[in-house]
Design an enzyme around this catalytic site. Structure first.
Site, PDB file in Angstrom:
ATOM      1  N   LYS A  80       0.992  -1.233   0.013  1.00  0.00           N
ATOM      2  CA  LYS A  80       0.069  -0.052   0.096  1.00  0.00           C
ATOM      3  C   LYS A  80       0.763   1.321   0.137  1.00  0.00           C
ATOM      4  CE  LYS A  80      -3.815   2.128   2.495  1.00  0.00           C
ATOM      5  NZ  LYS A  80      -4.742   1.914   3.829  1.00  0.00           N
ATOM      6  N   SER A 155      -9.437   2.393   2.919  1.00  0.00           N
ATOM      7  CA  SER A 155      -8.200   3.030   2.228  1.00  0.00           C
ATOM      8  C   SER A 155      -7.351   2.052   1.463  1.00  0.00           C
ATOM      9  CB  SER A 155      -7.548   3.925   3.347  1.00  0.00           C
ATOM     10  OG  SER A 155      -6.878   3.424   3.874  1.00  0.00           O
ATOM     11  N   SER A 179     -10.064   0.233   6.947  1.00  0.00           N
ATOM     12  CA  SER A 179      -9.529   0.365   5.822  1.00  0.00           C
ATOM     13  C   SER A 179      -8.738  -0.971   5.444  1.00  0.00           C
ATOM     14  CB  SER A 179      -8.148   1.405   5.842  1.00  0.00           C
ATOM     15  OG  SER A 179      -8.963   2.694   5.920  1.00  0.00           O
TER      16      SER A 179
END
Length: 372
Positions: A80, A155, A179
């Site tokens: 990420k 996210s 997330s």
């Protein structure tokens, strides 16, 4: 190729160790898959193909000498973009860091690489991880691999999308208010938000020291299979002597858990929005499976559940979201994505804050004079 790119990280690692497949072949297959699917999904925002190929070749050469780097030897992963990666642009989804190249890996990235994993690239995140959708002014929107008109969640939406579509075997997400869990659900993969104090956040765009929200933000593995979460969590967990909140506590073995001794509560409707019948059926099927394994399962929904969104919002905004402004200043960002603007502008709710304070007071037995 489908058999290879949709295999678990655990089975890929075993196949490489057994020399049934080479790390070069595995990495090349995943890089090709990214090239095929990413134009539609915009999940991977930076790729490091030449570096990944060299590391895969080195992994095969090491194995030929009888050297095994670790349990993830030769396994391809993405990371990420909220996490620092040495030598690779790491934006955190914010324009002030659009060209930032860290000199050092985040702790979790360093641990995975030391265990033999090979970085393929970075996956998209909303600005500063502050949204349940994945979109930002640096790279744009990520789409759901099952329906590009829909969101993969956030996210960690880039991670969820590329894992679901076979472009990576493993990723690391971050989770403050869902997330990891939202993209895992939206994209049909597996993910776990570890207990606070397990995994160091050193090198994450939302670091430690964020006040009231500090204990909420955790890093955890995301993959297509639960066995890969079991494999990865022990690798990334444990103190790094930089994140002060990490506790030196042994991580238990899930195989040692006696399911028959567990008491489990379940519900299919949170009282805010009813899920699809298919989602409710999946939850009930899971509850049935646990009950058949000997667990005590009952349907029960916490009374406060309907207020959790307001409570979490009030907690994260307890300082007027000064922590968000501080991160923006550190990044040098002067233009925010509309999602971020909404977060910063969200009003403070005194009634919710008082409700939180009253709940804590009751739970902790009221204020008591400190011992001097």
């Amino acid at each position: 190729m489908d058999e290879l790119i949709y295999a678990s990280a655990t089975s890929i690692a075993q196949a490489i160790r057994d020399k049934r497949v080479s790390a070069v072949e595995v990495v090349e297959a995943h890089l090709r898959r990214i090239a095929v699917v990413n134009p539609a999904f915009n999940a991977v925002v930076q790729t490091v193909g030449p570096r990944a190929r060299l590391e895969a070749l080195a992994a095969d050469q090491a194995l030929a000498r009888g050297e095994l780097r670790g349990p993830l030897h030769g396994v391809p992963m993405t990371i990420k973009d909220s996490l620092d990666t040495a030598g690779v642009i790491s934006t955190g989804g914010t324009k002030g860091r659009a060209t930032l190249v860290p000199e050092q890996d985040a702790t979790v990235v360093a641990r995975l690489r030391a265990a033999g994993a090979i970085l393929l690239g970075k996956t998209n995140t909303p600005e500063l991880t502050l949204s349940g959708e994945t979109d930002n002014l640096v790279y744009g929107r990520t789409n759901n691999p099952y329906d590009v008109s829909r969101t993969p969640g956030g996210s960690s939406g880039g991670a969820g999308a590329i894992l679901a579509s076979g472009g990576s075997a493993l990723d690391i997400g971050s989770d403050t208010g869902g997330s990891i869990r939202l993209p895992a659900h939206f994209c049909g993969i597996a993910g776990i938000k570890p207990t606070s104090g397990r995994v160091p956040r050193t090198g994450h765009i939302v670091p430690f020291g964020m006040g009231a929200v500090d204990a909420l933000t955790q890093l955890g593995p995301m993959a297509r299979y639960v066995e890969d979460l079991i494999l990865t969590l022990p690798i990334i967990a444990g103190v790094d002597w930089r994140d002060p909140a990490i506790v030196p506590m042994p991580l238990g073995d899930p195989k040692a858990v006696n399911i028959a001794g567990l008491r489990i509560a379940m519900y299919t409707d949170n009282g805010i929005m009813s899920p699809t019948p298919e989602t409710a059926a999946a939850v009930r099927a899971a509850a049935t499976a646990l009950a058949e394994a000997g667990a005590s399962v009952e349907e029960d929904r916490p009374a406060v559940l309907e207020r959790t969104a307001d409570l979490a919002d009030s907690l994260s905004g307890g300082d007027g979201r000064a922590w968000v402004r501080r991160l923006l200043r550190q990044a040098g960002t002067v233009e925010m994505h509309p999602f971020g603007v909404q977060v910063v502008a969200r009003p403070w709710r005194e009634d919710v804050a008082l409700a939180v304070a009253q709940h804590l007071e009751q739970a902790l037995g009221g204020w008591q004079r400190p011992a001097l």
